[in-house]
Design a protein around this motif. Structure first.
Motif, short mmCIF file in Angstrom:
data_model
loop_
_atom_site.label_atom_id
_atom_site.label_comp_id
_atom_site.label_asym_id
_atom_site.label_seq_id
_atom_site.Cartn_x
_atom_site.Cartn_y
_atom_site.Cartn_z
N PHE A 62 -149.82 14.11 3.58
CA PHE A 62 -149.04 14.57 4.74
C PHE A 62 -148.42 15.92 4.40
O PHE A 62 -148.38 16.33 3.24
CB PHE A 62 -147.96 13.56 5.11
N VAL A 63 -147.95 16.62 5.45
CA VAL A 63 -147.38 17.95 5.26
C VAL A 63 -146.10 18.08 6.07
O VAL A 63 -146.00 17.58 7.20
CB VAL A 63 -148.36 19.06 5.69
N LEU A 64 -145.10 18.73 5.50
CA LEU A 64 -143.87 19.08 6.19
C LEU A 64 -143.76 20.60 6.22
O LEU A 64 -144.36 21.30 5.39
CB LEU A 64 -142.65 18.49 5.49
N ALA A 65 -143.01 21.11 7.16
CA ALA A 65 -142.77 22.55 7.23
C ALA A 65 -141.34 22.78 7.70
O ALA A 65 -140.80 21.99 8.50
CB ALA A 65 -143.76 23.22 8.18
N ILE A 66 -140.72 23.84 7.22
CA ILE A 66 -139.37 24.21 7.65
C ILE A 66 -139.42 25.62 8.22
O ILE A 66 -140.08 26.51 7.66
CB ILE A 66 -138.37 24.10 6.47
N ASN A 67 -138.77 25.82 9.36
CA ASN A 67 -138.84 27.13 10.01
C ASN A 67 -137.57 27.94 9.81
O ASN A 67 -136.65 27.52 9.09
CB ASN A 67 -139.18 26.97 11.50
N LYS A 68 -137.53 29.09 10.44
CA LYS A 68 -136.44 30.03 10.26
C LYS A 68 -135.11 29.45 10.72
O LYS A 68 -134.03 29.84 10.23
CB LYS A 68 -136.74 31.32 11.03
N SER A 69 -135.15 28.51 11.66
CA SER A 69 -133.94 27.88 12.17
C SER A 69 -133.57 26.61 11.41
O SER A 69 -132.73 25.83 11.85
CB SER A 69 -134.11 27.55 13.66
N ASN A 70 -134.25 26.40 10.27
CA ASN A 70 -134.01 25.23 9.41
C ASN A 70 -134.37 23.91 10.09
O ASN A 70 -133.79 22.86 9.79
CB ASN A 70 -132.57 25.19 8.91
#
Length: 305
Positions: A62-70
């Motif tokens: 599985f994969v997680l991602a975090i963006n600029k807005s956390n």
């Protein structure tokens, strides 16, 4: 490119114009393309484009991602609640984990099938598989955690860094202490009693051919070991191509001392596999150490038993 991740099976990357591409075996939809077909050349992933992704974090499947807005996104296998969403199954398209929208998450780490998230104010949240107690919620078993759980640390510690590995977890507190929990099958976790016992045995060793251990002491939760300083190891000399084959006598355990009085500059240092044997009994343990460094005669003797 501003962000790249590879887990040995898939590659995901973000371009400077915020487009996301991926390639790889795409097992269980880990590329978020809406299918699980292999991708042999970089292919744009529309669901992830223009999301201001700052980091990808990959688990076993599985994969997680975090963006600029956390904010945190997830996709892939969810059979053990790795994606913090319902129902269990496989999600081949990215979706937002809404639980973290107001948590101001600054770091995420994944193990094989569990994850931790760290907030700006030092709080830690865990979810996914808890079979080995790797989430850190005070229990372990077959129950997996769908919704993230805020962890409570003894002493009210605030955390500044988290790390997941396989089925165990680690955290560094604001005052520099190291916390660990989960599976300790391969001694990933800090077993202070074992370390002290090992060093106490090494303190009794007095040989010009063995690196000398002088002292051991503890300050707060940190153990310090005073060891003879040697300027090099055989690893550097052999450039990771060891010609020495012996009972766990690997290059990292052979130290090089220079300008010594007795002219002996190669010294042994096998910390971590120390035990005391009766001199009258010759024995070799085959269940410890690395097979490629075990002496041929030891392996042969066990094989012929």
């Amino acid at each position: 490119m501003s962000q790249v991740i590879t887990n040995g099976k898939n590659v995901l990357f973000v371009t400077n114009d915020d487009l996301v591409y991926g390639l790889g075996d795409n097992t269980e939809g880990c590329l978020s393309l809406g299918n699980n077909n292999p991708v042999y050349t970089p292919q744009m992933i529309p669901a992830l484009c223009q999301q201001h992704i700052q980091q990808f974090i990959s688990g076993k499947n599985f994969v997680l991602a975090i963006n600029k807005s956390n904010q945190i996104y997830s996709w892939g296998c969810n059979m053990l609640c790795q994606l913090a969403r319902e129902p269990r199954g496989f999600f081949q398209l990215v979706d937002l984990i809404e639980y973290f929208d107001d948590k101001n998450i600054i770091q995420v780490s994944c193990g094989y099938e569990h994850s931790l998230a760290l907030s700006f104010d030092g709080q830690v949240y865990g979810w996914g598989s808890n079979f080995e107690g790797q989430i850190g919620c005070g229990d372990k078993g077959d129950d997996n955690t769908i919704l993230p759980i805020q962890l409570k640390f003894t002493g009210g510690h605030l955390i500044k860094y988290i790390y997941c590995h396989a089925n165990c977890s680690f955290a560094i507190t604001m005052d520099g202490s190291i916390l660990s929990w989960g599976s300790n099958e391969n001694y990933h976790l800090d077993d202070k009693e074992l370390v002290v016992k090992e060093v106490e045995s090494l303190l009794k060793v007095r040989s010009e051919y063995v690196a000398e251990y002088y002292d051991i002491w503890q300050e707060r939760d940190v153990i310090y070991i005073q060891l003879e300083l040697c300027s090099d190891s055989l690893t550097n000399i052999l450039r990771l191509k060891p010609q020495v084959v012996h009972r766990n006598l690997k290059p990292d355990n052979i130290l090089i001392a220079r300008n010594v009085r007795n002219g002996k500059f190669v010294k042994l240092c096998d910390f971590g596999l120390v035990t005391v044997h009766d001199k009258r009994i010759l024995c070799g343990q085959l269940d410890v150490g690395e097979l490629r460094y075990i002496a041929p005669e030891v392996y042969k003797d066990h094989k012929n038993l």
